[in-house]
Design a protein around this motif. Structure first.
Motif, PDB file in Angstrom:
ATOM      1  N   UNK A 364       0.845  -1.193   0.000  1.00 13.13           N
ATOM      2  CA  UNK A 364       0.000   0.000   0.000  1.00 13.13           C
ATOM      3  C   UNK A 364       0.885   1.250   0.000  1.00 13.13           C
ATOM      4  N   UNK A 365       0.468   2.267  -0.706  1.00 14.52           N
ATOM      5  CA  UNK A 365       1.181   3.546  -0.689  1.00 14.52           C
ATOM      6  C   UNK A 365       1.089   4.134   0.709  1.00 14.52           C
ATOM      7  N   UNK A 366       2.195   4.205   1.404  1.00 16.59           N
ATOM      8  CA  UNK A 366       2.136   4.792   2.745  1.00 16.59           C
ATOM      9  C   UNK A 366       3.513   5.336   3.078  1.00 16.59           C
ATOM     10  N   UNK A 367       3.658   5.844   4.287  1.00 11.24           N
ATOM     11  CA  UNK A 367       4.948   6.425   4.676  1.00 11.24           C
ATOM     12  C   UNK A 367       5.972   5.377   5.079  1.00 11.24           C
ATOM     13  N   UNK A 368       5.578   4.102   5.076  1.00 10.48           N
ATOM     14  CA  UNK A 368       6.504   3.063   5.511  1.00 10.48           C
ATOM     15  C   UNK A 368       7.576   2.849   4.438  1.00 10.48           C
ATOM     16  N   UNK A 369       8.816   2.999   4.868  1.00  7.46           N
ATOM     17  CA  UNK A 369       9.932   2.858   3.918  1.00  7.46           C
ATOM     18  C   UNK A 369      10.902   1.818   4.453  1.00  7.46           C
ATOM     19  N   UNK A 370      11.685   1.240   3.564  1.00  5.00           N
ATOM     20  CA  UNK A 370      12.696   0.275   3.991  1.00  5.00           C
ATOM     21  C   UNK A 370      13.689   0.968   4.931  1.00  5.00           C
ATOM     22  N   UNK A 371      14.132   0.218   5.946  1.00  6.68           N
ATOM     23  CA  UNK A 371      15.038   0.792   6.949  1.00  6.68           C
ATOM     24  C   UNK A 371      16.487   0.845   6.463  1.00  6.68           C
ATOM     25  N   UNK A 372      16.753   0.246   5.308  1.00  2.34           N
ATOM     26  CA  UNK A 372      18.130   0.152   4.807  1.00  2.34           C
ATOM     27  C   UNK A 372      18.405   1.316   3.846  1.00  2.34           C
TER      28      UNK A 372
END
Ligand code: CP
Length: 467
Positions: A364-372
């Motif tokens: 889903x399009x959201x603010x969650x981004x990969x931590x790397x």
């Protein structure tokens, strides 16, 4: 069976049976290299190396030429239109229209997956940042199998920079799948990443034990390192036992010692770099003089720097130049298979497949981004076409695994798309570890990077939000 048109981005893209079949074909390639000269006639391999390489690039190119195919090459980002801001996806589409297969090395983790997603032809990952280097693993396994006939039950120690080394990341998954016992002997601050260890325990049926209490000073210490110990076990469990003394295990010797160099180019801080460099462990004749190491295969993906002394080169236990030489027949076999020039026989009844766990995917399009930071999803300038995408690998402690680089993250706030039904007063977010949140079906899950993001999207905290 035909494996034509498949890509090899991670070592998990091949089952154990397919790897075995590929090795039989590599034997055939090694035994009669001159009989293969027309197998890939008329085919073109694009060799895109955006990081330095001697072995991987030249052995792939040699392999293609030996198969009668041809090679086009780009070895410098600065000499391609990537330097003008072209996206990896556009480059992949274009190169895929010129070549029948692409071999790519790139400094960003997950870049090879993006190339594979867009190229329209088979793509082979020749190393993506610290993530994976599956064809090096094929050469490593092939070498071990040649010397020991089997991998099952062998005791193999991985040595050095286990944090940044992509070769060891692919190799440990394969060793675990083939039933080896693995000792992780990492240099200071260079431990195997947590997400790799967790995955070994949960998906590869490994039992992990760690030892952080080795006495560096004692002469009895066989390896001057902390170590983690992985054994194949069934039923599988993740058991981190900090008080197991690994020396007891090492006294039985190891079948192979896989040495890696310090990956200086991937270190992020000079303080870290200085510390790791100073204390980096060296493998030499003295270390391996004990009877228990009499038959130990000394392996290294190369290039080597100072971590493996040159005096070892003439030692019959040293395998590293053989590993590099096997790159040609192994890669000939791989190219012939993926280009459909050869078929292989795989006994599906005896084959063991990985990817047994079919995790739900969150995109889903959201603010969650990969931590790397080095993940292609964070690095690619034109990120609009790369949507962060994650496998939901645990709901107990909500854990997302990036589909590009496999790094994990643990978001704290979630909501359900089903429950708010478009009504503002129903838009509530919850702590991800609450009983209520865990009941949300994956397809309805909305994950927030922070409470701020949830509130910016006009969600209000529910009673299931921890204060
Ligand atoms: N082992 C390996 O990947 O070597 P190169 O970097 O020289 O290709």
């Amino acid at each position: 069976m035909s494996l034509a048109n498949r890509s090899l981005v991670t070592i998990d893209d091949l089952s154990n049976g397919e790897i075995e079949a590929l090795f039989s074909l590599a034997d055939e390639m090694a035994d009669s290299p001159n009989k293969q000269a027309v197998l890939c006639q008329g085919k073109i391999m694009a060799s895109l190396f955006f990081e330095p390489s001697t072995r991987t690039r030249l052995s792939f190119e040699t392999a293609m030429l030996r198969l009668g195919g041809q090679v086009i090459t780009a070895v410098d980002v600065g000499a391609t239109s990537l330097a003008k801001g072209e996206s990896i996806a556009d480059m992949a589409k274009v190169v895929g229209s010129y070549a029948d297969l692409i071999v790519v090395r790139h400094p960003w983790e997950g870049a090879a997956r993006v190339v594979a997603d867009y190229a329209g032809v088979p793509v082979i990952n020749a190393g993506d940042g610290s993530h994976e280097h599956p064809t090096q693993t094929l050469c490593d396994l092939y070498t071990i199998r040649k010397e020991r006939q089997t991998i099952k039950g062998l005791r193999i120690a991985l040595w050095g920079d286990l944090k940044h080394g992509r070769t060891v990341h692919s190799l440990i998954y394969a060793l675990a799948r083939f039933g080896a016992t693995i000792l992780f002997c990492s240099g200071s601050g260079l431990d195997m990443p947590e997400h790799v260890l967790r995955r070994l325990g949960t998906e590869y049926k490994g039992e992990l034990k760690s030892c952080k209490e080795l006495n560096y000073e004692t002469e009895k210490s066989l390896f001057p390192l902390d170590a983690i110990y992985l054994t194949p076990s069934s039923p599988h469990q993740l058991a981190m036992l900090p008080d197991i003394n690994v020396q007891v295990e090492l006294k039985a010797g190891v079948d192979a010692l896989y040495v890696t160099r310090l990956q200086k180019e991937r270190q992020t801080s000079t303080v870290e770099e200085g510390k790791s460099e100073k204390s980096y462990p060296v493998v030499d004749k003295k270390l391996l003089k004990g009877k228990v190491f009499e038959k130990t295969l000394v392996m290294h993906p190369l290039p080597r720097v100072d971590e493996l002394t040159h005096e070892m080169d003439a030692d019959p236990r040293s395998m590293y130049f053989k590993q590099a030489a096997y790159g040609v027949p192994v890669r000939m076999a791989l190219l012939a298979i993926l280009l459909g020039a050869k078929e292989v026989t795989v006994d599906r009844d005896k084959d063991s497949f990985i990817r047994e766990i079919d995790y739900p995917v969150y995109k889903r399009d959201s603010g969650v981004k990969c931590s790397n930071r080095n993940c292609v999803s964070n690095q690619e300038t034109e990120v609009r076409y790369i949507k962060p995408e994650f496998r939901i690998v645990s709901r107990q402690l909500l854990t997302l695994r990036c589909i590009y680089c496999d790094h994990e993250l643990y978001p704290h706030y979630v909501a359900s798309s089903e429950w708010h039904e478009g009504r503002l007063e129903n838009k509530r977010y919850h702590s991800a570890d609450s009983r209520f949140a865990r009941k949300i079906r994956p397809e309805n899950l909305i994950i927030f990077a922070s409470e701020n993001e949830a509130q910016a999207k006009r969600f209000k905290p529910s009673s299931y939000v921890k204060q």
